[in-house]
Enzyme design. Structure first.
Site, PDB file in Angstrom:
ATOM      1  N   GLY A  80      -3.283  15.708 -66.139  1.00  0.00           N
ATOM      2  CA  GLY A  80      -3.975  16.981 -66.261  1.00  0.00           C
ATOM      3  C   GLY A  80      -3.153  18.057 -66.935  1.00  0.00           C
ATOM      4  N   ASP A  81      -3.685  19.267 -66.921  1.00  0.00           N
ATOM      5  CA  ASP A  81      -3.080  20.397 -67.617  1.00  0.00           C
ATOM      6  C   ASP A  81      -2.448  21.346 -66.609  1.00  0.00           C
ATOM      7  OD1 ASP A  81      -2.735  22.816 -69.283  1.00  0.00           O
ATOM      8  OD2 ASP A  81      -3.980  21.782 -70.746  1.00  0.00           O
ATOM      9  N   THR A  83      -2.583  24.212 -63.395  1.00  0.00           N
ATOM     10  CA  THR A  83      -3.354  24.651 -62.246  1.00  0.00           C
ATOM     11  C   THR A  83      -2.491  25.519 -61.348  1.00  0.00           C
ATOM     12  OG1 THR A  83      -4.998  23.948 -60.610  1.00  0.00           O
ATOM     13  CG2 THR A  83      -2.904  22.746 -60.633  1.00  0.00           C
ATOM     14  N   HIS A  85      -1.550  26.406 -57.205  1.00  0.00           N
ATOM     15  CA  HIS A  85      -1.590  26.065 -55.784  1.00  0.00           C
ATOM     16  C   HIS A  85      -1.121  27.265 -54.987  1.00  0.00           C
ATOM     17  CE1 HIS A  85      -2.250  21.944 -56.906  1.00  0.00           C
ATOM     18  NE2 HIS A  85      -1.034  21.777 -57.390  1.00  0.00           N
ATOM     19  N   GLY A 151      -5.457  15.730 -60.180  1.00  0.00           N
ATOM     20  CA  GLY A 151      -4.434  15.259 -61.106  1.00  0.00           C
ATOM     21  C   GLY A 151      -3.590  14.206 -60.416  1.00  0.00           C
ATOM     22  N   GLY A 162      -2.682  14.238 -56.512  1.00  0.00           N
ATOM     23  CA  GLY A 162      -4.021  14.074 -55.981  1.00  0.00           C
ATOM     24  C   GLY A 162      -4.936  15.250 -56.182  1.00  0.00           C
ATOM     25  N   CYS A 180      -6.825  24.408 -65.862  1.00  0.00           N
ATOM     26  CA  CYS A 180      -7.027  23.083 -66.448  1.00  0.00           C
ATOM     27  C   CYS A 180      -7.304  23.143 -67.946  1.00  0.00           C
ATOM     28  CB  CYS A 180      -8.150  22.337 -65.730  1.00  0.00           C
ATOM     29  SG  CYS A 180      -7.865  22.158 -63.954  1.00  0.00           S
TER      30      CYS A 180
END
Length: 218
Positions: A80-81, A83, A85, A151, A162, A180
């Site tokens: 993925g790109d 993100t 959290h 991801g 995950g 993303c």
């Protein structure tokens, strides 16, 4: 009947949780019981492997701004790109042997999406997949908002990384990035959709465990 071990790490920095994932991955690869890690991270922006090849143009905030806000930046080895959290977001790291579940990588990704959709349905939130974009989406097809990012990395047949499910996440943090790399899509959370009817984090975890049990460990 397959069994799964659940480790609730509560709040843990991203790098520390990543180190723990590596340790658990080695144990599962060696034949130990498969595990699912639950965690909430302090504010952190992570880049996946796609960002390594496409550049980091989807980070909108300056290094100074991120430092003042206390937001860490980490280059991860997940798919993925970019993100975010942070607190109020349930991050789920399943560490499993795909062959034991007769899953291809693509099949595993789809199963994770289905698990999240089932868990959210139990909590009163209707969501869906989008064949043009990985993740789990809420709202109408012409104006979808991402409620769960995905991801993963598969190494020697065992999964890492995950899911990141927005429960009560402060969504303003996503203004620091192009989530993303999708500039025409928004983000949402259970709290944004349900308001005062939002389940507790413990209740969300129980719904996720139930979905994993019914749809992967049976």
């Amino acid at each position: 009947m397959m069994t799964m071990l659940i480790h609730d790490l509560q709040r843990m920095p991203y790098r520390e949780a990543w180190t723990l994932q590596e340790k658990v991955h080695a144990e599962v690869l060696a034949g130990a019981e498969e595990r699912i890690l639950f965690v909430e991270h302090p504010p952190v922006i992570t880049f996946g492997r796609r960002a390594e090849t496409m550049g980091q143009n989807n980070l909108l905030a300056s290094a100074d701004a991120l430092q003042k806000m206390g937001v860490e930046v980490v280059q991860s080895d997940r798919g993925g790109d970019i993100t975010f959290h942070g607190p109020g977001q349930l991050v789920i790291y399943p560490i499993i042997r795909l062959a034991d579940h007769k899953l291809s990588v693509g099949g595993y990704v789809r199963r994770l999406q289905e698990i999240v959709i089932a868990a959210l349905h139990e909590l009163g939130v209707e969501t869906h997949r989008d064949e043009s974009a990985i993740g789990v989406w809420a709202g109408p097809a012409d104006r979808p908002e991402k409620i769960c990012s995905l991801g993963v990395r598969i190494r020697r047949g065992v999964s890492m990384h995950g899911l990141a499910l927005n429960v009560t996440t402060d969504l303003s943090y996503f203004n620091l990035i192009v989530p993303c790399g999708l500039c025409d899509r928004g983000v949402t959370s259970i709290q944004k959709i349900l308001g005062d009817k939002t389940a507790s984090m413990d209740r969300v975890k129980q719904a996720v465990i139930s979905a994993f049990s019914n749809m992967l460990f049976q």
